[in-house]
Write a protein that holds these residues in place. Sequence first.
Motif, mmCIF file in Angstrom:
data_model
loop_
_atom_site.group_PDB
_atom_site.id
_atom_site.type_symbol
_atom_site.label_atom_id
_atom_site.label_comp_id
_atom_site.label_asym_id
_atom_site.label_seq_id
_atom_site.Cartn_x
_atom_site.Cartn_y
_atom_site.Cartn_z
ATOM 1 N N ASP A 77 0.863 -1.177 0.000
ATOM 2 C CA ASP A 77 0.000 0.000 0.000
ATOM 3 C C ASP A 77 0.902 1.231 0.000
ATOM 4 O OD1 ASP A 77 -1.798 2.038 0.322
ATOM 5 O OD2 ASP A 77 -2.742 1.213 2.121
ATOM 6 N N PRO A 78 0.986 1.944 -1.142
ATOM 7 C CA PRO A 78 1.871 3.106 -1.213
ATOM 8 C C PRO A 78 1.588 4.151 -0.126
ATOM 9 C CG PRO A 78 1.084 2.537 -3.396
ATOM 10 C CD PRO A 78 0.325 1.678 -2.414
ATOM 11 N N ALA A 79 0.341 4.257 0.325
ATOM 12 C CA ALA A 79 -0.015 5.248 1.343
ATOM 13 C C ALA A 79 0.676 4.968 2.683
ATOM 14 C CB ALA A 79 -1.525 5.284 1.532
ATOM 15 N N ASP A 82 6.688 5.709 3.840
ATOM 16 C CA ASP A 82 7.182 7.039 4.172
ATOM 17 C C ASP A 82 8.675 7.056 3.875
ATOM 18 O OD1 ASP A 82 7.420 9.624 5.118
ATOM 19 O OD2 ASP A 82 7.616 9.005 7.218
ATOM 20 N N MET A 83 9.002 7.426 2.645
ATOM 21 C CA MET A 83 10.403 7.443 2.216
ATOM 22 C C MET A 83 10.707 8.747 1.503
ATOM 23 S SD MET A 83 10.955 3.591 0.724
ATOM 24 C CE MET A 83 12.644 3.921 0.292
ATOM 25 N N ALA A 90 5.729 4.439 -5.578
ATOM 26 C CA ALA A 90 5.885 5.899 -5.617
ATOM 27 C C ALA A 90 5.232 6.492 -6.853
ATOM 28 C CB ALA A 90 7.361 6.274 -5.601
ATOM 29 N N THR A 91 4.669 7.683 -6.675
ATOM 30 C CA THR A 91 4.223 8.494 -7.800
ATOM 31 C C THR A 91 5.268 9.595 -7.927
ATOM 32 O OG1 THR A 91 1.907 7.989 -7.387
ATOM 33 C CG2 THR A 91 2.374 9.947 -8.714
ATOM 34 N N GLU A 156 5.828 11.128 -4.272
ATOM 35 C CA GLU A 156 4.674 10.987 -3.378
ATOM 36 C C GLU A 156 4.336 9.506 -3.220
ATOM 37 O OE1 GLU A 156 1.379 14.120 -4.136
ATOM 38 O OE2 GLU A 156 2.233 13.624 -6.094
ATOM 39 N N TYR A 157 3.844 9.185 -2.069
ATOM 40 C CA TYR A 157 3.303 7.846 -1.808
ATOM 41 C C TYR A 157 1.881 8.051 -1.391
ATOM 42 C CZ TYR A 157 8.029 6.105 -2.089
ATOM 43 O OH TYR A 157 9.282 5.770 -2.547
#
Length: 158
Positions: A77-79, A82-83, A90-91, A156-157
């Motif tokens: 889940d990209p959301a 936190d990187m 990643a977007t 962004e994630y």
Amino acid sequence: MSEQVPMTKQGAQQLKDELHRLKHEERPRVVEAIATAREHGDLSENAEYDAAKEQQAFVEARIRELEDKIARAQVIDPAEIDMETVAFGATVTLVDEESGKEVQYQIVGDDEADIKQNKISINAPIARALIGRGEGEVVDVQAPGGTRSYEIVEIEYK
């Protein structure tokens, strides 16, 4: 053990939805088409029967393929990521150094890749060049038309 297949939550859900549709809509429809074709007599010269059997083979093969991918799925889940650098999910917003054109891609699994939706495979050359890089960095990507340079503007994630 089989290799895990990374995919986003959305990508995993799409595979599950397709599997459900195949099992509960396509499979029964094909079984009925075979039964109807059988009623038409001589199977050796029955094009409807041959077509229905071919469709059945396709549906069953796709069901097996989807079940395998779902079983091996490593759902991310990209959301929840936190990187500060680019990783799976990643977007990434990029600016082409030559044209100044801005593009945005989400890095996803092979089965989710869809360039029309700006989703690129983790195995695509541009994705491989971006992995581990941070905002403000410039990456060179080997493209069919030669090397292109992109600046990473935003990661962004979501």
